[in-house]
Scaffold this active site. Sequence first.
Site, PDB file in Angstrom:
ATOM      1  N   ASP A 120      62.643   0.617 -25.989  1.00 27.55           N
ATOM      2  CA  ASP A 120      62.815   0.438 -24.542  1.00 27.55           C
ATOM      3  C   ASP A 120      61.934   1.393 -23.740  1.00 27.55           C
ATOM      4  O   ASP A 120      62.161   1.613 -22.553  1.00 27.55           O
ATOM      5  CB  ASP A 120      64.289   0.686 -24.144  1.00 27.55           C
ATOM      6  CG  ASP A 120      65.201  -0.321 -24.815  1.00 27.55           C
ATOM      7  OD1 ASP A 120      64.770  -1.478 -24.947  1.00 27.55           O
ATOM      8  OD2 ASP A 120      66.325   0.067 -25.211  1.00 27.55           O
ATOM      9  N   GLU A 151      26.510   6.546 -30.767  1.00 30.78           N
ATOM     10  CA  GLU A 151      26.932   5.352 -30.037  1.00 30.78           C
ATOM     11  C   GLU A 151      26.131   4.149 -30.515  1.00 30.78           C
ATOM     12  O   GLU A 151      24.917   4.244 -30.736  1.00 30.78           O
ATOM     13  CB  GLU A 151      26.728   5.558 -28.532  1.00 30.78           C
ATOM     14  CG  GLU A 151      27.251   4.385 -27.731  1.00 30.78           C
ATOM     15  CD  GLU A 151      27.301   4.678 -26.232  1.00 30.78           C
ATOM     16  OE1 GLU A 151      26.923   5.792 -25.808  1.00 30.78           O
ATOM     17  OE2 GLU A 151      27.723   3.764 -25.487  1.00 30.78           O
TER      18      GLU A 151
END
Length: 326
Positions: free
Chosen positions: A40, A204
């Site tokens: 929850d 990258e």
Amino acid sequence: MKPIVNPKEPLVTHIYTADPSAHVFEGKIYIYPSHDIDHDGPTNDNGDQYAMEDYHVLSMEDFHSPCVDHGIALHLNDIPWASKQLWAPDAAYKNDTYYLYFPARDQEGIFRIGVATSASPSGPFTPQEHYIEGSFSIDPAVFIDEDDKAYMYFGGLWGGQLEKWQTGTFDPNAVGPAATEPAFGPRMAELNEDMLTLKAAPQEISIVDSDGKPILAGDEARRYFEGPWVHKHNGYYYLSYSTGTTHCLVYAISKSPQGPFVFQGTILTPVIGWTTHHSIVQFNEKWYLFYHDCSLSGGVNHKRCVKYTELSYREDGTIETIDPYK
Ligand code: FUB
């Protein structure tokens, strides 16, 4: 013969699973998914709803056999450096050892990538004391090339924190590029022979369009968001990934594992649920896509289920787009 687990149906229904990394080990199909839990707690763009605490390994003898859950292969409580959120894992085999690569938040709340080892593809896996030095962000995918070199691709925006690493150190206030600037690519680092450490700092990976121009950050239908996967077909490296906000699995190809990768098109159109994450594997001459959606929970984003379907290449090596519900 009809498959026991039908294509485009949940592989298992007794637990929620996501982010499947499929491999053929010892002649069988092994699937390394995230194990989603019901809770929850808060739901937000930071990904707090993905509060996973352990990994289960799944396997199938073939597509005509039941999918077996081998139970808990690794638990958060057994990982000294990790505090929460065991996100999308991957596995690899080398040195007579099975390696499980996984992201988790460290004690400072920063996503890092860890590794655990086992003598068996189904685990249990024993984690290293510390995360992989120099690792950051999420969604590791390890590709071992024909020359036996192993590369780890990784990185994810938003909750995956890739934006925070632009300077090489973690900056909690850093944001991504403007829409007109090149998008961030996934990161890639070669692994050392031990498969536990990086050979050099991650670099990258560049994803470009057919004119060689970088895909821009505002091009949300094509730019990299998370969930990299690399496979090789007919001498080309295929980098596939999730576009996040536009909910597609897309791909780009290169002649080198370092790229640049040239964008090609869509592999999977949007599924039920926000996230989309996959792997591609060859088994007995055919190619398969493993992916997830939220159909098992009626659309709850953090209660997903792993599925598979066959994947086909056209004559020119491009991949036919798959509709998950046709
Ligand atoms: O499962 C948690 C995260 O959601 C994964 O790491 C992402 O790829 C997305 O599927």
